[in-house]
Scaffold this motif. Structure first.
Motif, PDB file in Angstrom:
ATOM      1  N   LEU A   1       0.824  -1.215   0.000  1.00  0.00           N
ATOM      2  CA  LEU A   1       0.000   0.000   0.000  1.00  0.00           C
ATOM      3  C   LEU A   1       0.855   1.261   0.000  1.00  0.00           C
ATOM      4  O   LEU A   1       0.345   2.356   0.240  1.00  0.00           O
ATOM      5  CB  LEU A   1      -0.920   0.002   1.234  1.00  0.00           C
ATOM      6  CG  LEU A   1      -1.758  -1.271   1.465  1.00  0.00           C
ATOM      7  CD1 LEU A   1      -2.688  -1.083   2.658  1.00  0.00           C
ATOM      8  CD2 LEU A   1      -2.557  -1.645   0.227  1.00  0.00           C
ATOM      9  N   ARG A   2       2.156   1.121  -0.313  1.00  0.00           N
ATOM     10  CA  ARG A   2       3.077   2.253  -0.187  1.00  0.00           C
ATOM     11  C   ARG A   2       2.710   3.436  -1.083  1.00  0.00           C
ATOM     12  O   ARG A   2       2.980   4.580  -0.751  1.00  0.00           O
ATOM     13  CB  ARG A   2       4.512   1.811  -0.485  1.00  0.00           C
ATOM     14  CG  ARG A   2       4.722   1.329  -1.914  1.00  0.00           C
ATOM     15  CD  ARG A   2       6.159   0.936  -2.184  1.00  0.00           C
ATOM     16  NE  ARG A   2       6.274   0.397  -3.538  1.00  0.00           N
ATOM     17  CZ  ARG A   2       6.090  -0.878  -3.835  1.00  0.00           C
ATOM     18  NH1 ARG A   2       5.797  -1.742  -2.881  1.00  0.00           N
ATOM     19  NH2 ARG A   2       6.179  -1.286  -5.084  1.00  0.00           N
ATOM     20  N   ASP A   3       2.096   3.168  -2.244  1.00  0.00           N
ATOM     21  CA  ASP A   3       1.809   4.260  -3.173  1.00  0.00           C
ATOM     22  C   ASP A   3       0.592   5.077  -2.767  1.00  0.00           C
ATOM     23  O   ASP A   3       0.308   6.103  -3.397  1.00  0.00           O
ATOM     24  CB  ASP A   3       1.608   3.712  -4.585  1.00  0.00           C
ATOM     25  CG  ASP A   3       2.897   3.173  -5.179  1.00  0.00           C
ATOM     26  OD1 ASP A   3       3.970   3.614  -4.734  1.00  0.00           O
ATOM     27  OD2 ASP A   3       2.845   2.315  -6.072  1.00  0.00           O
ATOM     28  N   TRP A   4      -0.110   4.681  -1.713  1.00  0.00           N
ATOM     29  CA  TRP A   4      -1.260   5.461  -1.272  1.00  0.00           C
ATOM     30  C   TRP A   4      -0.842   6.837  -0.779  1.00  0.00           C
ATOM     31  O   TRP A   4      -1.638   7.780  -0.814  1.00  0.00           O
ATOM     32  CB  TRP A   4      -2.019   4.707  -0.175  1.00  0.00           C
ATOM     33  CG  TRP A   4      -2.712   3.461  -0.646  1.00  0.00           C
ATOM     34  CD1 TRP A   4      -2.365   2.680  -1.716  1.00  0.00           C
ATOM     35  CD2 TRP A   4      -3.868   2.842  -0.076  1.00  0.00           C
ATOM     36  NE1 TRP A   4      -3.227   1.613  -1.846  1.00  0.00           N
ATOM     37  CE2 TRP A   4      -4.155   1.689  -0.853  1.00  0.00           C
ATOM     38  CE3 TRP A   4      -4.665   3.130   1.012  1.00  0.00           C
ATOM     39  CZ2 TRP A   4      -5.220   0.834  -0.567  1.00  0.00           C
ATOM     40  CZ3 TRP A   4      -5.741   2.284   1.304  1.00  0.00           C
ATOM     41  CH2 TRP A   4      -6.011   1.156   0.522  1.00  0.00           C
ATOM     42  N   VAL A   5       0.404   6.973  -0.330  1.00  0.00           N
ATOM     43  CA  VAL A   5       0.858   8.289   0.138  1.00  0.00           C
ATOM     44  C   VAL A   5       0.941   9.289  -1.005  1.00  0.00           C
ATOM     45  O   VAL A   5       0.973  10.501  -0.770  1.00  0.00           O
ATOM     46  CB  VAL A   5       2.231   8.188   0.840  1.00  0.00           C
ATOM     47  CG1 VAL A   5       2.137   7.359   2.111  1.00  0.00           C
ATOM     48  CG2 VAL A   5       3.289   7.634  -0.093  1.00  0.00           C
ATOM     49  N   ASP A   6       0.970   8.798  -2.253  1.00  0.00           N
ATOM     50  CA  ASP A   6       0.991   9.713  -3.397  1.00  0.00           C
ATOM     51  C   ASP A   6      -0.327  10.457  -3.525  1.00  0.00           C
ATOM     52  O   ASP A   6      -0.383  11.561  -4.092  1.00  0.00           O
ATOM     53  CB  ASP A   6       1.271   8.939  -4.697  1.00  0.00           C
ATOM     54  CG  ASP A   6       2.629   8.253  -4.667  1.00  0.00           C
ATOM     55  OD1 ASP A   6       3.498   8.691  -3.900  1.00  0.00           O
ATOM     56  OD2 ASP A   6       2.806   7.269  -5.412  1.00  0.00           O
TER      57      ASP A   6
END
Length: 368
Positions: free
Chosen positions: A272-277
Motif C-alpha cells: 500500500l506504499r503508493d497510497w501516500v501519493d
C-alpha cells in the motif's frame, strides 16, 4: 467475422443452457463470455461450446486435446489463457487477438496474424512464428531475465517485469522497438551500466515503474531517439538528479511517486506504499495498518489448525482500519481497492485461509 457467428452472437438467448464438455454437465447462461476447461478431461466434447455463442474467452491447461481446431471453428473466441501448454502450440489458424501463456512455456509457438496482445507469464517459448516478427504485437513478459524469443524481434511495444538489476543489452536485437515499459517487482533493482540500447534507434518512450533501485546516471545512455521518459516510483534523491540531467534536452521527463530514502527503508515492501501519493496522512495510516497486520499474522504458529481462526480478527481489524481511512479521506478508488484486496488475500494465504473464504470475508467486512 462470418455472418453466422455474428448472427448467433446477436441472437443468443438470455436463459440457462446445459453445457456438457465430457464430464459432469453444468448449467450456464447462454450469454456467458468466459469458460474454464476442466484440466482432467482427456477428451473434450467441443460441440458443447456451440451452446455459448457469446463465448469470447477460454482458460485451459495442459495438452491441446483439439483446442486449436475448436478455436479455429469459433471466430468469436478471441482471448485464450493457457497454462503449461505442450512443447508445440499452433494457433496460427485461430482468430485470437489476446493470448496469455503461463507455466512451462512451449518450445515453438505459432501465432495468428490477428494477435495484438501476447502475455508471457512463465517460461518464454524458445521460438515464435508471428506475422512481421511480431510487429503488430504488444508483448508483455512477466519475468524478464534474458532476451526476447526468436521470432518476436519486430515488436514495437514491450512491457517487462523484472526483479533485481537489469541489463537491456539483450533488447538491442529489437531494432523496431518504439515503446518500452519496465516494472520492478521485489527486489527493486536498477539498470546496469551497459544498458545503453545503442542498437535501438526508434525508441521514443521509456517508462519505469517502481524504479527504487535505479540510479539516475544509468539513464544517461538512453538512445538519442527517446523523447519521453516517465518514471512512477523512484528515490527522491535520484529524481532530482534525473530532472537535472535532462534539463535543456529534447527529452520530456515526468516523475511522480518519488519517495525519501527514510520512507522506503520502512515501506518499500508494503503493497500500500503508493497510497501516500494520493494522501500522505491517509497513505501512511494504511501502510501502518498493513504492517501491523503482517506482524501479527507472521507471529501466529505455522502448521497449527487454529491459525486460520486466530487470523480472522487480525484480518477483520485491518479492513476496519481501511474502512475508517476511507471514511475520513475517500482515498480508496478502484485501483486502491484492488491493491487492498491483493494485500488482504496475501495475508490470508500466509495464515492458511482459502481464497474463497478470504474473498467472502473481504466483501462482507469492507465498506469501500
Amino acid at each position: 467475422m462470418p455472418a453466422g457467428a455474428k448472427a448467433a452472437y446477436r441472437d443468443a438467448t438470455h436463459g440457462p443452457v446445459m453445457v456438457d464438455l465430457g464430464d459432469v454437465p453444468r448449467t450456464m447462461y447462454a450469454t456467458a463470455s468466459s469458460l474454464t476447461l476442466p484440466a482432467h478431461l482427456a477428451n473434450v466434447r467441443w460441440p458443447a461450446l456451440d451452446a455459448l455463442p457469446q463465448l469470447t474467452t477460454v482458460r485451459c491447461s495442459g495438452p491441446d486435446r483439439g483446442l486449436a481446431e475448436a478455436l479455429t471453428a469459433r471466430p468469436i473466441i478471441q482471448s485464450l489463457v493457457w497454462d503449461d501448454p505442450p512443447h508445440t502450440v499452433d494457433l496460427s489458424t485461430t482468430h485470437l487477438t489476446t493470448l496469455t501463456i503461463s507455466g512451462t512455456g512451449p518450445r515453438l509457438l505459432r501465432l495468428p496474424p490477428e494477435l495484438i496482445d501476447l502475455h508471457v507469464e512463465g517460461e518464454p517459448p524458445a521460438a515464435v512464428e508471428a506475422a512481421g516478427e511480431g510487429r503488430w504485437i504488444h508483448l508483455s513478459i512477466a519475468a524478464f531475465s534474458r532476451g526476447v524469443s526468436n521470432g518476436l524481434h519486430g515488436v514495437r511495444r514491450l512491457d517487462l517485469r523484472a526483479s533485481g538489476d537489469l541489463s537491456l543489452t539483450a533488447l538491442e536485437a529489437l531494432t523496431d522497438l518504439e515503446w518500452l515499459h519496465i516494472r520492478w517487482n521485489h527486489p527493486h533493482g536498477g539498470l546496469l551500466d551497459d544498458s545503453r540500447l545503442s542498437g535501438v534507434s526508434r525508441l521514443h518512450t521509456l517508462r519505469l515503474t517502481d524504479a527504487y533501485g535505479v540510479d539516475a546516471s544509468s539513464l544517461s545512455h538512453a538512445p538519442t531517439s527517446v523523447r519521453r521518459l516517465d518514471v512512477n516510483g523512484i528515490r527522491r534523491s535520484q529524481s532530482e538528479l534525473l530532472m537535472a540531467r535532462h534539463r535543456g534536452t529534447p527529452v520530456r521527463v515526468t516523475v511522480w511517486g518519488a519517495k525519501s530514502d527514510a520512507w522506503l527503508a520502512s515501506n518499500i515492501d508494503n503493497p500500500l506504499r503508493d497510497w501516500v501519493d494520493d494522501d500522505e496522512q491517509a497513505g501512511a495510516a494504511a501502510c501502518e495498518a498493513y504492517a501491523s497486520a503482517l506482524r501479527a499474522i507472521d507471529h501466529l504458529p505455522a502448521d497449527d489448525p487454529a491459525t486460520a481462526t486466530r487470523a480472522q480478527p487480525i484480518l477483520r481489524h485491518l479492513i476496519e482500519q481501511l474502512n475508517a481511512i476511507e471514511e475520513r479521506s475517500e482515498i480508496i478508488d478502484t485501483l486502491r481497492r484492488e491493491e487492498a484486496a491483493d494485500a488482504f488475500f496475501d495475508l490470508a494465504q500466509r495464515a492458511g485461509i482459502t481464497d474463497s473464504e478470504a474473498a467472502d470475508w473481504f466483501d462482507e467486512w469492507r465498506d469501500f
